[in-house]
Design an enzyme around this catalytic site. Structure first.
Site, mmCIF file in Angstrom:
data_model
loop_
_atom_site.group_PDB
_atom_site.id
_atom_site.type_symbol
_atom_site.label_atom_id
_atom_site.label_comp_id
_atom_site.label_asym_id
_atom_site.label_seq_id
_atom_site.Cartn_x
_atom_site.Cartn_y
_atom_site.Cartn_z
ATOM 1 N N ASP A 160 0.550 -1.305 0.305
ATOM 2 C CA ASP A 160 -0.013 0.366 -0.347
ATOM 3 C C ASP A 160 1.096 1.273 -0.003
ATOM 4 O O ASP A 160 2.602 0.966 0.732
ATOM 5 C CB ASP A 160 -0.685 -0.672 1.256
ATOM 6 C CG ASP A 160 -1.053 1.100 1.673
ATOM 7 O OD1 ASP A 160 -2.253 1.935 0.323
ATOM 8 O OD2 ASP A 160 -1.531 1.938 2.412
ATOM 9 N N ALA A 161 0.851 2.074 -0.454
ATOM 10 C CA ALA A 161 1.342 3.694 -0.544
ATOM 11 C C ALA A 161 1.116 4.918 0.789
ATOM 12 O O ALA A 161 1.207 4.781 1.420
ATOM 13 C CB ALA A 161 1.177 4.266 -1.992
ATOM 14 N N TYR A 162 -0.059 5.111 0.749
ATOM 15 C CA TYR A 162 -0.278 6.610 1.799
ATOM 16 C C TYR A 162 -0.470 5.925 2.987
ATOM 17 O O TYR A 162 -1.171 4.379 3.212
ATOM 18 C CB TYR A 162 -1.643 6.958 1.637
ATOM 19 C CG TYR A 162 -1.643 7.419 -0.133
ATOM 20 C CD1 TYR A 162 -0.996 8.923 -0.701
ATOM 21 C CD2 TYR A 162 -2.475 7.461 -1.195
ATOM 22 C CE1 TYR A 162 -0.743 8.891 -1.846
ATOM 23 C CE2 TYR A 162 -2.478 7.805 -2.397
ATOM 24 C CZ TYR A 162 -1.621 8.577 -2.346
ATOM 25 O OH TYR A 162 -1.900 8.997 -3.884
ATOM 26 N N ARG A 175 -7.519 14.117 5.993
ATOM 27 C CA ARG A 175 -7.485 12.433 6.163
ATOM 28 C C ARG A 175 -8.563 11.518 6.326
ATOM 29 O O ARG A 175 -8.253 10.235 6.079
ATOM 30 C CB ARG A 175 -5.822 11.659 6.905
ATOM 31 C CG ARG A 175 -5.926 10.201 6.645
ATOM 32 C CD ARG A 175 -5.171 9.691 5.626
ATOM 33 N NE ARG A 175 -4.649 8.564 5.239
ATOM 34 C CZ ARG A 175 -4.446 7.226 4.021
ATOM 35 N NH1 ARG A 175 -5.267 7.799 3.076
ATOM 36 N NH2 ARG A 175 -4.498 6.130 4.689
ATOM 37 N N SER A 203 -2.868 1.287 -4.541
ATOM 38 C CA SER A 203 -3.083 2.486 -3.880
ATOM 39 C C SER A 203 -4.563 2.945 -4.617
ATOM 40 O O SER A 203 -4.176 2.528 -5.631
ATOM 41 C CB SER A 203 -1.543 2.824 -4.580
ATOM 42 O OG SER A 203 -2.450 4.446 -3.389
ATOM 43 N N ASN A 204 -5.086 2.773 -3.592
ATOM 44 C CA ASN A 204 -6.183 3.870 -4.377
ATOM 45 C C ASN A 204 -5.821 5.116 -5.073
ATOM 46 O O ASN A 204 -7.052 6.278 -5.886
ATOM 47 C CB ASN A 204 -6.938 4.510 -2.968
ATOM 48 C CG ASN A 204 -7.794 3.631 -2.088
ATOM 49 O OD1 ASN A 204 -8.288 2.749 -2.398
ATOM 50 N ND2 ASN A 204 -8.083 4.051 -0.941
#
Lengths: 239, 239
Positions: B9-11, B40, B115-116
């Site tokens: 995942d990124a964030y 967030r 990622s989203n």
């Protein structure tokens, strides 16, 4: 608007989910407010997450899961019977001060509830608050096995009330529910309760943070048809 | 575990979403922390709500919508160029302190991001952080037009990496993402970052509240295979 029936959300709209706080505070002195807010915030998160995952468990289970989460994150210790006392509160939530009068003023209309609550939770709630006779139908999303704002949840209303969605006035104080109901095709009255009011300096009480997160109009591109200060304004809208 | 590829995942996992706070504080002195956390929290809420509604807008749009919400609820006034400066931060999020070293230690493995973020956001992010050459694939859920934890989002991985899901180790610090990935069928390493640590008395800082809401292990019935203290522990897991 041409309206054939009115449908109300239950938790946070007719019934005050914050009314668990008294018992939460008795059981966990000094922590009742934090527990109340985190519990409610996670309860809805879990309903959304399961729906995204195309899974379903009934709202009683989710309410219990979110309570377990809240107790754990706050570092509280709770015996099984303490958790049961908190869960039990969900069957005895207080109606808002104006709920009874608002429903009385709408007695000439077909009224219903559409709620995430399981059938048993909703039946307990309307019976314990002596409001059961007000509603032509108390509809649980359980029948669709999908939580709001899934279209499948809102679609239950047409089936139960035999009224086309364009003629339903859906009343909710939950901003996400207002957006979802509008997206589905209902007319929507959003009861604005407890929005955040500017940024406090530094720390937030859990209640203020709750209001900031869930009290504002969601920016999802679906605006309610009417913004109402309280349930008492619904009668004026359909008069 | 037999592992064929690792997907991150990124964030919040490789990149620190909290790193917008410096600019937020410059632009809104005294309010940067609250803005960062509410932004967030709402960003992910919006991704879940749209997915429940079977709608899709790309993550850049949602990030902007959630920023608009946060600014409004906090009663802040922002010109368009102020909002642009904040949005721009999402293309320049700081990798966590250990991200580079952790990826270096895994250089022998096929690595990817799921990622989203929209394609443009992710390309900007890996380019600006000089990590693009680490990844065999940078996969945006945009292709599936559904956000995590929808199965449609996770299913993109098998298509891109030609690796069956049972042989994917998915690494995320987002508890909902760990549950969704496990439900989908990946092996899951959950990097536990910034959980809430007991109940503070009275008011919470917005950051503490964020940790209480999103830092704990979600009670959705899908436990990660491994709980990790940092990304550096991933190498040990697959060694």
């Amino acid at each position: 608007m041409r309206i054939g029936a009115l449908v109300f959300d239950a938790y946070g709209t007719l019934y005050d989910t914050q009314s668990v706080q008294d018992v939460a505070e008795q059981l966990f002195p000094g922590k009742g407010e934090a527990l109340t807010q985190i519990w409610r915030l996670k309860q809805l998160e879990y309903s959304w997450l399961l729906t995204c995952m195309e899974r379903y468990e009934d709202f009683w289970e989710l309410t219990r899961r979110s309570l377990d989460y809240a107790v754990e994150t706050l570092g509280l210790r709770a015996e099984a019977d303490t958790l049961e006392r908190l869960m039990e509160r969900y069957l005895h939530l207080a109606p808002y001060a104006e709920t009874r009068e608002a429903l009385q003023a709408l007695a000439a209309w077909p009224l219903a509830i559409l709620s995430n609550g399981s059938r048993a939770m909703l039946e307990g709630l309307v019976r314990n608050s002596r409001l059961a006779d007000r509603f032509q139908a108390v509809i649980s999303v359980d029948e669709a096995r999908a939580f709001k704002p899934s279209r499948r949840a809102y679609a239950l209303v047409e089936r139960h009330l035999k009224t086309p969605k364009e003629e339903i006035l859906f009343v909710t104080s939950n901003a996400f529910d207002a957006a979802g109901a509008k997206h589905f095709g209902f007319k929507v009255g959003w009861v604005r309760r407890g929005a955040g009011a500017g940024a406090p300096a530094g720390a937030f009480s859990p209640t203020v943070l709750f209001r900031h997160l869930r009290g504002g109009a969601d920016r999802l591109g679906y605006e309610a048809d009417a913004r109402l200060g309280s349930l008492l304004e619904v009668a004026g809208l359909v008069a």
